[in-house]
Scaffold this motif. Structure first.
Motif, PDB file in Angstrom:
ATOM      1  N   ILE A  44      17.972 -23.032  12.223  1.00  0.00           N
ATOM      2  CA  ILE A  44      18.269 -23.741  10.972  1.00  0.00           C
ATOM      3  C   ILE A  44      17.123 -23.527   9.986  1.00  0.00           C
ATOM      4  O   ILE A  44      17.326 -23.222   8.806  1.00  0.00           O
ATOM      5  N   HIS A  45      15.883 -23.656  10.475  1.00  0.00           N
ATOM      6  CA  HIS A  45      14.716 -23.534   9.608  1.00  0.00           C
ATOM      7  C   HIS A  45      14.628 -22.151   8.981  1.00  0.00           C
ATOM      8  O   HIS A  45      14.391 -21.990   7.800  1.00  0.00           O
ATOM      9  N   GLU A  46      14.823 -21.130   9.801  1.00  0.00           N
ATOM     10  CA  GLU A  46      14.546 -19.768   9.341  1.00  0.00           C
ATOM     11  C   GLU A  46      15.680 -19.143   8.539  1.00  0.00           C
ATOM     12  O   GLU A  46      15.441 -18.201   7.793  1.00  0.00           O
ATOM     13  N   ASN A  91      17.772 -20.807   6.414  1.00  0.00           N
ATOM     14  CA  ASN A  91      18.080 -21.535   5.178  1.00  0.00           C
ATOM     15  C   ASN A  91      17.854 -20.701   3.931  1.00  0.00           C
ATOM     16  O   ASN A  91      18.690 -20.644   3.046  1.00  0.00           O
ATOM     17  N   GLN A  92      16.679 -20.062   3.889  1.00  0.00           N
ATOM     18  CA  GLN A  92      16.318 -19.317   2.683  1.00  0.00           C
ATOM     19  C   GLN A  92      17.224 -18.087   2.480  1.00  0.00           C
ATOM     20  O   GLN A  92      17.807 -17.926   1.404  1.00  0.00           O
ATOM     21  N   LEU A 100      20.224 -17.761   3.516  1.00  0.00           N
ATOM     22  CA  LEU A 100      21.567 -18.257   3.187  1.00  0.00           C
ATOM     23  C   LEU A 100      21.660 -18.614   1.703  1.00  0.00           C
ATOM     24  O   LEU A 100      22.656 -18.333   1.036  1.00  0.00           O
ATOM     25  N   SER A 101      20.593 -19.231   1.169  1.00  0.00           N
ATOM     26  CA  SER A 101      20.598 -19.556  -0.269  1.00  0.00           C
ATOM     27  C   SER A 101      20.677 -18.274  -1.085  1.00  0.00           C
ATOM     28  O   SER A 101      21.384 -18.207  -2.092  1.00  0.00           O
ATOM     29  N   ASP A 143      11.063 -34.157   3.742  1.00  0.00           N
ATOM     30  CA  ASP A 143      12.165 -33.214   3.941  1.00  0.00           C
ATOM     31  C   ASP A 143      11.760 -32.057   4.861  1.00  0.00           C
ATOM     32  O   ASP A 143      12.449 -31.041   4.921  1.00  0.00           O
TER      33      ASP A 143
END
Ligand SMILES: Nc1ncnc2c1ncn2[C@@H]1O[C@H](COP(=O)(O)OP(=O)(O)OP(=O)(O)O)[C@@H](O)[C@H]1O
Ligand SMILES: [Mg+2]
Length: 318
Positions: A80-82, A84-85, A87-88, A253
């Motif tokens: 999830i952490h890696e 995210n960016q 995916l944006s 966050d």
């Protein structure tokens, strides 16, 4: 945690993956306690040194199952952490492509370029997930020759819009020598992105006059050393002792995964990631063994006649 006199069992335990295939994964060294305690005791992605776990008393399968679930939880948090960016970035490029197509006079060349970006980010996501699974299973990943200057330029180019928005000056001091390491390009990018993001977030959350981040790359003995320093508020004393543990965060966050994953990647490359003392701000140092070219090596990025990338890949050091 393994205590004196206790028998140990190996790390490699069959763990069911979400796709119902069975694989082996690194079990954490301790079972029980809070997720932070379990992960902090040497979570699967963050600790390559802890190679044993306590056996469940009298073969109690529940404890083993809890350990496996902790591994899966940590892997899920890391993914999830890696991703995210990227995916944006995928959403932004896909939306831009749509806008080019929906114009009164569609500009297909622009839309096509945006879709190329989507394809390359999707493949990056796949590489990130593959790399994280390999780390969690303590498996060997293929390595290729990676030129550090080019990686840094790619990573900083992607972050420039955000740096500009926050008026953060980026001082790059690269090495003209073209330092090369043997490793995973995507994973080294992840480490740099995590460190730079932390500096950006530190400055964003507590703005300073003339905010700046400096990134320096230089050889040191048989290693390549990359330091990232910022003039933000510095690492809070309350978190210093657990900085590289999974789930350690001071942010409302934050997931507290960035440094844990990054240190794990550094150590899987035979290197290290440390916090350095500094009078102001924060300073992190990434060290990776330097690849010294020998006659017959291809240049980084050079494709062989078979289409395989660069000099013969070899597994990353454990
Ligand atoms: N450059 C920095 N300046 C000040 N504190 C920092 C810096 N880098 C890291 N830290 C501290 O280390 C903690 C852990 O960082 P880490 O990247 O692991 O997690 P996070 O940034 O909180 O969350 P995320 O998992 O989303 O990255 C941060 O919460 C912060 O307190
Ligand atoms: Mg972070």
């Amino acid at each position: 945690m393994l205590t004196a006199g206790e028998p140990s069992i190996g790390l490699e335990e069959a763990v069911p993956l979400p796709d119902h295939r069975s694989t082996s994964a690194v079990a954490p060294p301790a079972v029980g306690g809070s997720p932070r305690e379990r992960a902090g005791a040497g979570g699967a992605l963050a600790n390559h040194e802890s190679n044993t776990i306590s056996p469940a008393p009298c073969g109690d399968q529940r404890d083993l199952r809890a350990a496996r679930l902790a591994v899966m939880g940590e892997l899920a948090s890391s993914i999830i952490h890696e991703i995210n960016q990227p995916l944006s970035a995928i959403v932004a490029s896909a939306e831009a492509a749509k806008r080019w197509i929906e114009r009164d006079r569609p500009v297909l060349a622009e839309a096509s370029a945006m879709l190329d970006d989507v394809i390359s980010e999707v493949s990056r996501v796949a590489d990130i997930v593959t790399g994280l699974r390999a780390l969690a299973r303590n498996q060997e990943a293929d390595a290729t020759l990676v030129e550090m200057n080019s990686i840094i330029e790619e990573v900083t180019a992607a972050l420039r819009p955000e740096l500009a928005r926050l008026s953060i000056r980026l001082e790059l001091s690269l090495c003209s020598d073209g330092l090369v390491v043997l490793g995973s390009r995507v994973q080294i990018q992840q480490v740099l992105v995590n460190l730079l993001r932390n500096s950006i977030e530190a400055i964003r959350d507590e703005p300073v006059a003339a905010p700046a981040i400096s990134l320096t790359l230089q050889p040191s003995g048989t290693s390549v050393v990359c330091t990232i320093a910022d003039n933000g508020p510095g690492v809070a004393p309350s978190i210093k002792g657990m900085l590289f543990e999974p789930l350690a965060t001071s942010k409302s966050d934050g997931m507290g995964m960035g440094l844990a994953i990054s240190r794990s990647i550094a150590s899987s490359h035979g290197g290290a990631l440390d916090l350095l003392p500094t009078p102001t701000g924060a300073k992190f140092r990434l060290t990776i063994p330097r690849h010294i070219a020998v006659a017959g090596d291809r240049q980084p990025g050079q494709v062989s006649s078979e289409g395989a990338l660069m000099a013969s890949p070899r597994p990353l050091a454990k």
